[in-house]
Design a protein around this motif. Structure first.
Motif, short mmCIF file in Angstrom:
data_model
loop_
_atom_site.label_atom_id
_atom_site.label_comp_id
_atom_site.label_asym_id
_atom_site.label_seq_id
_atom_site.Cartn_x
_atom_site.Cartn_y
_atom_site.Cartn_z
N TYR A 8 0.65 -1.23 -0.05
CA TYR A 8 -0.02 0.13 0.08
C TYR A 8 0.81 1.34 0.14
O TYR A 8 0.31 2.31 -0.47
CB TYR A 8 -1.04 0.26 1.38
N THR A 35 -3.81 6.71 -3.79
CA THR A 35 -4.33 6.16 -2.51
C THR A 35 -5.67 5.80 -2.49
O THR A 35 -6.02 5.16 -1.32
CB THR A 35 -3.71 7.35 -1.23
N ILE A 68 -6.73 2.16 -1.81
CA ILE A 68 -6.65 1.33 -0.64
C ILE A 68 -8.08 1.13 -0.29
O ILE A 68 -8.77 2.25 -0.01
CB ILE A 68 -5.90 2.09 0.40
N LEU A 85 -1.66 3.04 7.57
CA LEU A 85 -2.75 3.00 6.24
C LEU A 85 -3.88 4.12 6.05
O LEU A 85 -4.16 4.66 4.92
CB LEU A 85 -3.43 1.60 6.17
N ARG A 142 -4.55 6.60 2.89
CA ARG A 142 -5.51 6.62 2.28
C ARG A 142 -6.36 7.81 2.68
O ARG A 142 -7.11 8.51 1.55
CB ARG A 142 -6.66 5.48 2.73
#
Length: 676
Positions: free
Chosen positions: A309, A315, A318, A338, A342
């Motif tokens: 990722y 992004t 994700i 994460l 994102r």
């Protein structure tokens, strides 16, 4: 190989804080990046009894020549810095879970006057509808081919569309009824947009509406005795059902998740991921990697998520939910990482029951099958490569293992368009990202030996300059070399080499090979060895492979070294030599082809290659450019009034004589043919 005791830091030098560490080889190349809660404890584990280390870890420690570290404030900062350095250096001993391709998506360009269906990679664009990801890309193309029977939306590029528009004739897809041919007015822009919207609605899940509509039309055709129309509708229904079955709902339609599973043994691990979007399995991807350390499943999951990722430029790809077989030890920090990438919340968890757990079991089964298949295929290849490298090392009486081999070749036609090539093999496998092309001009192009000396001098001069320019740091501080963007250019000395795929050279390329192979006999070997001696390089062995008898020539030897015909080492050298020859010939043909044709646009003052390309793209041919007015020429981006007048005057001289026109056209210098 280096002795770890020679670069082992004293215990008091290493802090006990969280941080990131890097192992470098004797040439300064980063070969491993890791992070730790306690740097002192983690680094000391690498310098214990070598017999207690994992085999890969032991190899890494003995390959390295130094270690350095950087202290950070928290585990989350260590996680982010570790990923940044892995992406920057691509260390050979780190587990790498990503390849060089982004996810393929099915895209419909609703932001265009005539929407187009195509396969797209890379960043998402505004106004384009995406469906996927799919993997492999072949699955998308099969889906599109089936869908075009019912929704004949445009799939051609802008150039093909414009040429069809100018000529009044549709492309092949229009003739076989897989395109509504808006380029020639068979369908209005509004109707074509509605057709594209129907395509999107079907892919979004409204399949039953269109299947029922086709079934009704089939029944009406049968009632009216239009059996051919009914047969076409029947085939369309079958095509849509195949697409629908391929994208069958396996989870609630609101589900957007990536589901990971890992199968491993003591040396390798296989990873599989299913991409679920809108409740459908849109794609699948897998990796098989070598384990450098005896890491736990939780650590592997952490590294996997960090790399997969962290490398996404878009992004939004994700998903909201990431399902893994085991949570990382620092699951909260990974989820926070994460979420930060994102820009929205990411739920990281292990499925315990229900459909998601069943799907996780399916992914795990795929990973186990992939690992078994990989091991059965690789066992023979790995044994063969190792035997070839060992046999070659023994035959040449070299002390160091042949971790990196570079092979050079020269190509030309009667001394014109002289080019050189360099191909690279690491651990017996080609490394195409390090391939280089060389243009050779001037005195260096007078013969093969001079060209070979020029190519070797340029390649190793870059290495020496880089060694002088950069230093190796072992104090934990970030040195000035870390700020480089890796865009250094190889010194050309008569022509700049470029990597295959036009990738720029970088410092990771500037380290010496274990063996230099040249295509040729004693003259070429002597020339290559002299080039290295002139630069003061004495520790890089050189060997030549002569084509006639496939014999090896060493510098200064009166007689060649002849390997057995069944020798794996000889097979390896032949493959490297042939790959170098192929690479050189490909570059030579491209260079020769570009210089053998003269265009009518060449020589017009102020009209460079970019503007020539823009004119040809807009009008389609030199003939149409010649027929265009000054006003029409100004419609092309970058062509102003003055340049338009110049182009118009150059292509249509005031004499207007028919006899003068051919002298302004393109001429193929090989055949003498006049080109439009």
């Amino acid at each position: 190989m280096a002795d770890p005791a020679t670069y082992r830091p004293r215990p008091g030098e290493v802090p006990t804080s969280p941080g990131v560490y890097r192992f470098r080889d004797p040439d300064g190349r980063v070969i491993y990046v890791g992070k730790a809660k306690n740097l002192r404890s983690r680094l000391s584990s690498y310098f214990q009894d070598p017999g207690g280390l994992h085999p890969k870890t032991r190899t890494m420690v003995y390959t390295a020549g130094s270690v350095e570290w950087t202290v950070v404030g928290s585990e989350l900062e260590a996680l982010q810095l570790e990923y940044t350095w892995i992406k920057q250096y691509t260390p050979r001993f780190n587990i790498m879970y990503r390849d060089d391709k982004s996810y393929p998506y099915l895209a419909v360009t609703m932001n265009e006057k005539y929407p187009r269906v195509q396969v797209m990679r890379g960043d998402k664009r505004k106004g384009v509808k995406y469906f996927g990801p799919f993997h492999p890309a072949k699955a998308i193309r099969e889906t599109v081919d089936l869908m075009l029977r019912v929704f004949p939306v445009r799939t051609c590029s802008s150039g093909v569309f414009r040429r069809a528009e100018l000529s009044g004739r549709p492309c092949l897809m229009g003739y076989i009824d897989k395109c509504a041919a808006p380029c020639v007015g068979r369908i209005s822009p509004d109707d074509h947009r509605k057709l594209a919207q129907d395509f999107c609605d079907f892919m979004a899940g409204d399949a039953h509406v269109y299947i029922r509509r086709l079934e009704t039309q089939m029944k009406e055709a049968v009632a009216d005795l239009r059996y051919e129309d009914a047969a076409r509708r029947r085939d369309d229904i079958a095509a849509l059902k195949r697409v629908f079955e391929r994208n069958a709902v396996v989870l609630p339609e609101s589900t957007e998740a990536d589901i990971f599973a890992i199968a491993e043994d003591e040396l390798e691990a296989a990873v599989q991921v299913f991409h679920v979007r809108e409740g459908r399995i849109r794609g699948q991807r897998g990796w098989v990697v070598e384990k450098v350390e005896d890491v736990s499943a939780a650590t592997m999951v952490e590294q996997l998520l960090e790399q997969v990722y962290g490398s996404l430029e878009d992004t939004s790809r994700i998903p909201r939910e990431v399902l893994v077989p085991q949570l990382p030890d620092n699951a909260d920090q990974v989820a926070a990482l994460l979420t930060g990438i994102r820009g929205a919340n990411v739920n990281l968890r292990v499925p315990q029951r229900g459909d998601k757990k069943a799907l996780m079991d399916t992914v795990k089964e795929n990973a186990e099958l992939a690992l078994r298949l990989h091991k059965s295929r690789r066992s023979g290849d790995l044994t063969t490569r190792s035997a070839a490298l060992r046999e070659l090392q023994e035959a040449l009486e070299l002390d160091e293992p042949l971790l990196r081999i570079e092979c050079y070749d020269i190509s030309h036609v009667s001394g014109t368009n002289v080019v050189g090539s360099m191909v690279v093999v690491e651990d017996g496998l080609p490394k195409k990202s390090d391939y280089r092309k060389f243009s050779v001009t001037g005195d260096a192009a007078r013969d093969d030996t001079a060209a070979m000396r020029n190519v070797l001098t340029r390649r190793f001069r870059h290495y020496l300059e880089d060694q002088e320019r950069s230093g190796t740091f072992a104090t934990g501080e970030i040195g000035p070399e870390e700020t480089s963007d890796g865009a250094d250019a190889l010194p050309d000395g008569g022509g700049a080499p470029a990597a295959e795929g036009a990738r720029p050279a970088s410092r990771r390329f500037a380290y010496p090979p274990s063996l230099v192979v040249v295509d040729g006999g004693p003259p070429q070997v002597a020339s290559a060895a002299q080039a290295l001696r002139d630069l003061g390089i004495e520790d890089v062995p050189v060997v030549g492979l002569a084509k006639r008898l496939e014999e090896l020539w060493l510098p200064g030897d009166e007689f060649p070294l002849v390997l057995p015909r069944a020798s794996q080492g000889l097979y390896l050298l032949q493959r490297i030599r042939d790959e170098s020859h192929r690479f050189a010939i490909t570059f030579h043909r491209a260079k020769r082809g570009s210089s053998m044709v003269s265009s009518a646009l060449d020589g017009i003052e102020g009209l460079g290659p970019a503007k020539q390309k823009a004119l040809l793209k807009h009008f389609g041919s030199v003939k149409r450019i010649r027929a265009a007015t000054v006003e029409h020429l100004q419609e092309v981006k970058g062509i102003g009034p003055a340049l338009a007048e110049t182009v118009h005057a150059a292509l249509r001289p005031e004499t207007g004589s028919e006899e003068a026109a051919p002298t302004l056209r393109g001429v193929n210098l090989t055949t003498g043919e006049i080109l439009d």
